[in-house]
Design a protein around this motif. Structure first.
Motif, PDB file in Angstrom:
ATOM      1  N   ASP A   1      27.401  -6.112  41.453  1.00  0.00           N
ATOM      2  CA  ASP A   1      26.942  -4.972  40.664  1.00  0.00           C
ATOM      3  C   ASP A   1      28.102  -3.998  40.465  1.00  0.00           C
ATOM      4  OD1 ASP A   1      25.754  -2.732  39.586  1.00  0.00           O
ATOM      5  OD2 ASP A   1      23.925  -2.931  40.778  1.00  0.00           O
ATOM      6  N   HIS A   2      28.437  -3.730  39.209  1.00  0.00           N
ATOM      7  CA  HIS A   2      29.566  -2.847  38.905  1.00  0.00           C
ATOM      8  C   HIS A   2      29.100  -1.485  38.400  1.00  0.00           C
ATOM      9  CE1 HIS A   2      31.358  -6.942  38.628  1.00  0.00           C
ATOM     10  NE2 HIS A   2      32.320  -6.349  39.294  1.00  0.00           N
ATOM     11  N   SER A   3      27.855  -1.122  38.707  1.00  0.00           N
ATOM     12  CA  SER A   3      27.310   0.146  38.204  1.00  0.00           C
ATOM     13  C   SER A   3      28.084   1.343  38.729  1.00  0.00           C
ATOM     14  CB  SER A   3      25.836   0.276  38.591  1.00  0.00           C
ATOM     15  OG  SER A   3      25.065  -0.740  37.999  1.00  0.00           O
ATOM     16  N   VAL A   4      28.448   1.322  40.011  1.00  0.00           N
ATOM     17  CA  VAL A   4      29.173   2.457  40.588  1.00  0.00           C
ATOM     18  C   VAL A   4      30.552   2.582  39.938  1.00  0.00           C
ATOM     19  CG1 VAL A   4      30.195   3.411  42.680  1.00  0.00           C
ATOM     20  CG2 VAL A   4      27.939   2.368  42.773  1.00  0.00           C
ATOM     21  N   LEU A   5      31.238   1.456  39.739  1.00  0.00           N
ATOM     22  CA  LEU A   5      32.546   1.494  39.099  1.00  0.00           C
ATOM     23  C   LEU A   5      32.422   1.997  37.663  1.00  0.00           C
ATOM     24  CD1 LEU A   5      35.569   0.905  39.126  1.00  0.00           C
ATOM     25  CD2 LEU A   5      35.051  -1.461  38.495  1.00  0.00           C
ATOM     26  N   THR A   6      31.407   1.500  36.949  1.00  0.00           N
ATOM     27  CA  THR A   6      31.170   1.962  35.577  1.00  0.00           C
ATOM     28  C   THR A   6      30.923   3.468  35.549  1.00  0.00           C
ATOM     29  OG1 THR A   6      30.203  -0.173  34.972  1.00  0.00           O
ATOM     30  CG2 THR A   6      29.708   1.702  33.541  1.00  0.00           C
ATOM     31  N   ALA A   7      30.082   3.923  36.472  1.00  0.00           N
ATOM     32  CA  ALA A   7      29.776   5.353  36.546  1.00  0.00           C
ATOM     33  C   ALA A   7      31.018   6.163  36.888  1.00  0.00           C
ATOM     34  CB  ALA A   7      28.685   5.595  37.585  1.00  0.00           C
ATOM     35  N   ALA A   8      31.798   5.678  37.859  1.00  0.00           N
ATOM     36  CA  ALA A   8      32.993   6.406  38.287  1.00  0.00           C
ATOM     37  C   ALA A   8      34.001   6.532  37.144  1.00  0.00           C
ATOM     38  CB  ALA A   8      33.632   5.710  39.482  1.00  0.00           C
ATOM     39  N   ILE A   9      34.195   5.453  36.395  1.00  0.00           N
ATOM     40  CA  ILE A   9      35.141   5.494  35.274  1.00  0.00           C
ATOM     41  C   ILE A   9      34.642   6.446  34.192  1.00  0.00           C
ATOM     42  CG2 ILE A   9      36.125   4.139  33.384  1.00  0.00           C
ATOM     43  CD1 ILE A   9      36.241   1.760  35.280  1.00  0.00           C
ATOM     44  N   THR A  10      33.333   6.380  33.891  1.00  0.00           N
ATOM     45  CA  THR A  10      32.762   7.243  32.847  1.00  0.00           C
ATOM     46  C   THR A  10      32.870   8.712  33.232  1.00  0.00           C
ATOM     47  OG1 THR A  10      31.177   5.477  32.388  1.00  0.00           O
ATOM     48  CG2 THR A  10      30.743   7.607  31.400  1.00  0.00           C
ATOM     49  N   ILE A  11      32.544   9.024  34.487  1.00  0.00           N
ATOM     50  CA  ILE A  11      32.653  10.414  34.951  1.00  0.00           C
ATOM     51  C   ILE A  11      34.116  10.846  35.001  1.00  0.00           C
ATOM     52  CG2 ILE A  11      32.230  11.961  36.900  1.00  0.00           C
ATOM     53  CD1 ILE A  11      29.777  10.249  37.562  1.00  0.00           C
ATOM     54  N   SER A  12      35.006   9.932  35.370  1.00  0.00           N
ATOM     55  CA  SER A  12      36.442  10.245  35.383  1.00  0.00           C
ATOM     56  C   SER A  12      36.928  10.625  33.991  1.00  0.00           C
ATOM     57  CB  SER A  12      37.242   9.046  35.892  1.00  0.00           C
ATOM     58  OG  SER A  12      36.898   8.713  37.206  1.00  0.00           O
ATOM     59  N   VAL A  13      36.485   9.859  32.997  1.00  0.00           N
ATOM     60  CA  VAL A  13      36.870  10.165  31.608  1.00  0.00           C
ATOM     61  C   VAL A  13      36.348  11.539  31.210  1.00  0.00           C
ATOM     62  CG1 VAL A  13      36.495   9.493  29.201  1.00  0.00           C
ATOM     63  CG2 VAL A  13      37.019   7.745  30.904  1.00  0.00           C
ATOM     64  N   ALA A  14      35.083  11.819  31.580  1.00  0.00           N
ATOM     65  CA  ALA A  14      34.495  13.117  31.239  1.00  0.00           C
ATOM     66  C   ALA A  14      35.283  14.267  31.845  1.00  0.00           C
ATOM     67  CB  ALA A  14      33.042  13.160  31.714  1.00  0.00           C
ATOM     68  N   LEU A  15      35.620  14.151  33.133  1.00  0.00           N
ATOM     69  CA  LEU A  15      36.361  15.224  33.805  1.00  0.00           C
ATOM     70  C   LEU A  15      37.789  15.338  33.294  1.00  0.00           C
ATOM     71  CD1 LEU A  15      35.074  14.700  37.453  1.00  0.00           C
ATOM     72  CD2 LEU A  15      34.446  16.523  35.863  1.00  0.00           C
ATOM     73  N   THR A  16      38.384  14.202  32.946  1.00  0.00           N
ATOM     74  CA  THR A  16      39.750  14.225  32.408  1.00  0.00           C
ATOM     75  C   THR A  16      39.789  14.921  31.049  1.00  0.00           C
ATOM     76  OG1 THR A  16      40.282  12.162  33.566  1.00  0.00           O
ATOM     77  CG2 THR A  16      41.724  12.800  31.757  1.00  0.00           C
ATOM     78  N   LEU A  17      38.751  14.685  30.235  1.00  0.00           N
ATOM     79  CA  LEU A  17      38.695  15.329  28.917  1.00  0.00           C
ATOM     80  C   LEU A  17      38.566  16.850  29.030  1.00  0.00           C
ATOM     81  CD1 LEU A  17      36.353  12.882  26.953  1.00  0.00           C
ATOM     82  CD2 LEU A  17      38.828  13.156  26.695  1.00  0.00           C
ATOM     83  N   ASN A  18      38.064  17.316  30.162  1.00  0.00           N
ATOM     84  CA  ASN A  18      37.899  18.762  30.361  1.00  0.00           C
ATOM     85  C   ASN A  18      39.161  19.452  30.862  1.00  0.00           C
ATOM     86  OD1 ASN A  18      35.246  19.402  29.536  1.00  0.00           O
ATOM     87  ND2 ASN A  18      34.424  18.382  31.341  1.00  0.00           N
ATOM     88  N   ILE A  19      40.196  18.687  31.183  1.00  0.00           N
ATOM     89  CA  ILE A  19      41.474  19.289  31.568  1.00  0.00           C
ATOM     90  C   ILE A  19      42.104  19.927  30.329  1.00  0.00           C
ATOM     91  CG2 ILE A  19      43.788  18.806  32.447  1.00  0.00           C
ATOM     92  CD1 ILE A  19      42.574  16.518  34.075  1.00  0.00           C
ATOM     93  N   ASP A  20      42.534  21.149  30.451  1.00  0.00           N
ATOM     94  CA  ASP A  20      42.980  21.927  29.288  1.00  0.00           C
ATOM     95  C   ASP A  20      44.013  21.187  28.442  1.00  0.00           C
ATOM     96  OD1 ASP A  20      41.288  23.839  30.209  1.00  0.00           O
ATOM     97  OD2 ASP A  20      42.846  25.254  30.865  1.00  0.00           O
ATOM     98  N   GLN A  21      45.041  20.646  29.104  1.00  0.00           N
ATOM     99  CA  GLN A  21      46.110  19.990  28.345  1.00  0.00           C
ATOM    100  C   GLN A  21      45.597  18.778  27.576  1.00  0.00           C
ATOM    101  OE1 GLN A  21      46.165  20.917  31.454  1.00  0.00           O
ATOM    102  NE2 GLN A  21      47.968  22.188  31.847  1.00  0.00           N
ATOM    103  N   VAL A  22      44.723  18.012  28.213  1.00  0.00           N
ATOM    104  CA  VAL A  22      44.148  16.829  27.550  1.00  0.00           C
ATOM    105  C   VAL A  22      43.252  17.267  26.397  1.00  0.00           C
ATOM    106  CG1 VAL A  22      42.685  14.798  27.866  1.00  0.00           C
ATOM    107  CG2 VAL A  22      44.253  15.499  29.690  1.00  0.00           C
ATOM    108  N   TYR A  23      42.422  18.286  26.653  1.00  0.00           N
ATOM    109  CA  TYR A  23      41.492  18.787  25.636  1.00  0.00           C
ATOM    110  C   TYR A  23      42.248  19.252  24.392  1.00  0.00           C
ATOM    111  CZ  TYR A  23      37.372  21.274  23.855  1.00  0.00           C
ATOM    112  OH  TYR A  23      36.312  21.702  23.087  1.00  0.00           O
ATOM    113  N   LEU A  24      43.290  20.052  24.622  1.00  0.00           N
ATOM    114  CA  LEU A  24      44.032  20.616  23.493  1.00  0.00           C
ATOM    115  C   LEU A  24      44.867  19.580  22.756  1.00  0.00           C
ATOM    116  CD1 LEU A  24      45.171  24.026  25.015  1.00  0.00           C
ATOM    117  CD2 LEU A  24      43.373  23.620  23.319  1.00  0.00           C
TER     118      LEU A  24
END
Length: 338
Positions: free
Chosen positions: A26-49
């Motif tokens: 079951d790769h649900s945790v890995l899928t969730a971790a990657i998806t949440i990682s992407v979400a948090l990374t997009l919220n970093i100011d430099q990445v967002y801008l």
């Protein structure tokens, strides 16, 4: 800075999960971790801008990050609940959860489209949180997250005692504590949304440091709780590998001594073939053949010294380990989910 810390923590979790991708069903945790990682990374100011201007400078990165977050939270919750609850039917009662997730995503898109915003903003809710549509946008996201993590946290605390392996009990406890901090985080966000609508900006800013601490605490406990099972399994596999190597080395002499006189008990006559088996298979095969030889000709037991008898006993105890006897197949499969 908080966004960077949170993103680093969850990416470290992804790194912990990646080595077991081939053996984990079951790769649900890995899928969730990657998806949440992407979400948090997009919220970093430099990445967002750097990304938002490419999408027209209309803050489309914000709903993209928030949708990724709710999807990741959904998959994470499903994985933890499947691992915790012994009810097989839980896997089939997923339609309502998917419908709710779809409604939340539509609600986020609709409320975001009603927000009047000018230019890319790395402080989206600070700049536009005085609008009802922005408050609704935030409330939909965090209300859903609050509901999901509440159910997940209650499940962790309720079923942690059912976990036979100590490290799973620790993992469920840490995950439950992380969910508790996540619920606190949701409540703080809703309070700040209300204060912003009322124009009480000073009161809103006074809540902000508690919010920052809750973010770090929630991410830290969740990541630790989810990282414990894969790390513990790797440690145990290494320990088992060392033990098996020692037992195979000691049992080989006993096997050769006992089965040499009773070739008929050898399940595989070709000695070279048995050498090709992995350590666990080789250990089991040799132990069975030694036991058969001693059963057919008990006098062979007198040829074994005390050290060899201890090795034989250690091999028997190892292969009849507590979790082989005690952990039901269903539970083992569920514990492999995280």
């Amino acid at each position: 800075m908080i966004q960077v810390v949170a993103a680093v923590l969850i990416w470290l979790l992804v790194i912990c999960l990646l080595p077991g991708i081939r053996v984990r069903r079951d790769h649900s945790v890995l899928t969730a971790a990657i998806t949440i990682s992407v979400a948090l990374t997009l919220n970093i100011d430099q990445v967002y801008l750097s990304l938002d201007p490419a999408l027209g400078g209309r803050n489309f990165v914000d709903p993209l990050a928030n949708v990724s977050m709710v999807v990741g939270i959904y998959f994470l919750s499903r994985a933890i609940i499947r691992a915790a609850r012994p009810d097989e039917a839980i896997e089939k009662r997923d339609r309502a959860g998917m419908i709710l997730l779809a409604v939340v995503i539509v609600g986020l898109a609709a409320s975001f489209s009603a927000i009047v915003a000018q230019g890319s903003s790395t402080r989206f809710m600070v700049d536009y949180g005085d609008q009802w549509s922005a408050a609704l946008y935030s409330s939909i996201q965090f209300g859903y997250i609050g509901y999901v993590v509440s159910v997940t946290g209650i499940t962790c605390f309720r079923f942690r005692g059912d976990m036979l392996r100590p490290y799973f009990r620790t993992a469920f406890t840490c995950t439950g504590v992380g969910c508790s901090f996540a619920v606190l985080l949701v409540l703080l966000v809703l309070v700040m949304d209300i204060l912003h609508l009322q124009g009480r900006l000073d009161a809103m800013r006074s809540v902000s440091p508690i919010y920052d601490a809750a973010v770090v605490a929630a991410m830290a406990f969740l990541c630790v709780g989810l990282a414990i099972p894969p790390l513990a399994r790797r440690v145990l596999r290494h320990r088992d590998s060392v033990t098996e190597e020692e037992l195979v080395s000691g049992l080989t002499k006993i096997w050769e001594k006992t089965t040499k006189k009773r070739q008929d008990v050898r399940l595989v006559r070709d000695t070279e073939m048995i050498r090709r088996l992995d350590r666990a298979q080789k250990l089991h095969r040799m132990l069975v053949e030694v036991q058969d030889a001693l059963l057919v000709e008990p006098s062979l037991g007198s040829s074994l010294d005390i050290h060899e008898l201890n090795v034989l006993n250690a091999a028997e105890n190892y292969l009849a380990g507590p979790f082989v006897r005690q952990v039901p197949v269903r539970r083992r499969k569920r514990e492999q989910a995280i």
